[in-house]
Enzyme design. Structure first.
Site, PDB file in Angstrom:
ATOM      1  N   LYS A  89      -0.588   9.593   1.863  1.00 44.89           N
ATOM      2  CA  LYS A  89      -1.603  10.014   2.829  1.00 44.89           C
ATOM      3  C   LYS A  89      -0.931  10.667   4.040  1.00 44.89           C
ATOM      4  CE  LYS A  89      -5.370   8.295   0.806  1.00 44.89           C
ATOM      5  NZ  LYS A  89      -6.447   9.148   0.281  1.00 44.89           N
TER       6      LYS A  89
ATOM      7  N   TYR B 238       0.833  -1.200   0.000  1.00 47.13           N
ATOM      8  CA  TYR B 238       0.000   0.000   0.000  1.00 47.13           C
ATOM      9  C   TYR B 238       0.871   1.255   0.000  1.00 47.13           C
ATOM     10  CZ  TYR B 238      -4.067   2.924   1.225  1.00 47.13           C
ATOM     11  OH  TYR B 238      -5.075   3.855   1.232  1.00 47.13           O
TER      12      TYR B 238
END
Length: 254
Positions: free
Chosen positions: A162, A156
């Site tokens: 993020k 990921y």
């Protein structure tokens, strides 16, 4: 629910999933909606059209704009159309994201560039484009993050972007304070969207989580709606975790 009557909201990547749920929620609260989708054909466009009809049926004004936020020229066109149609923008919801599921050390150069250009640079392009439309009367910016920003997932790489954007949220909250633009983020837990079908292939046993630890898109949208309302006036530069308590404990009995 606080009324957002007379307000204008842009939700990037709003043709599906969490973005779609946010668009519905803000429209239900009274806001006019700018629906952003990335591709001019295929399911992205079809879902955007369907959402557009649904929101118009609520009596709200809508604007559908195709734009790839990784391209600065595309973002400029997006905000030019918003300015031409509405003349203002009250809420910018940074939801669009795109990244492969694979370890960082295996990313190809084009994948690495896409990761940064869409999920970091693209969001900053949107913030830069929104400021001129917000600074006259203030506004709210909400970034949609995920638990990958703080917990390891072997495939990921989006998590690193993020995390970077959560820092941007903090920084912009201070740099835009004088313009009366508040900036916050919502960090979602495990949400069953289209990407969940892929995530389950890489995150061991994620599909065995009990339902009471799975977050719905509507639950993310509820918190975004709150951050767009006057009730959130005391919150700025923060990332609110919405994960049903999943991250509270590393160990859970079966």
């Amino acid at each position: 629910m606080h009324s957002l009557e007379g307000k204008v909201a842009l939700i990037t990547g709003s043709s599906r999933g969490i973005g779609q749920a946010i668009a519905r929620k803000l429209a239900a609260a009274g806001a006019d909606i700018v629906i952003n989708y990335r591709r001019t054909a295929g399911s992205s466009f079809a879902q955007a059209e369907e959402l557009n009809k649904e929101i118009e049926a609520m009596g709200r004004k809508t604007l559908m704009v195709q734009a790839d936020i990784s391209e600065k020229s595309s973002v400029k066109t997006l905000f030019a159309k918003i300015s031409e149609t509405f003349g203002t923008l009250d809420y910018l919801i940074l939801n669009a994201a795109k990244a492969p599921f694979k370890p960082i050390e295996k990313l190809l150069e084009r994948e690495l560039r896409q990761l940064v250009e869409t999920n970091y640079m693209g969001n900053i392009f949107c913030i830069q484009g929104a400021i001129p439309l917000m600074e006259a009367k203030g506004g709210r910016i909400v970034f949609i993050s995920s638990l990958g920003s703080r917990y390891y997932n072997p495939s990921y790489p989006l998590g690193s972007m993020k995390a970077a954007m959560e820092s941007i949220v903090r920084d912009c909250a201070e740099s835009l304070r004088e313009k009366k633009v508040s900036v916050n983020a919502v960090c979602g837990g495990i949400v069953k969207t289209d990407s969940f079908k892929v995530l389950r292939q890489y995150l061991e046993n994620v599909d065995k989580l009990p339902d009471d630890l799975i977050v719905t898109p509507d639950e993310i949208a509820d918190v975004v709606s709150f951050l767009c309302s006057p009730a959130s006036r005391g919150i700025t530069g923060q990332t609110i975790v919405v994960d049903k308590g999943l991250s509270n404990s590393l160990y859970r009995s079966a």
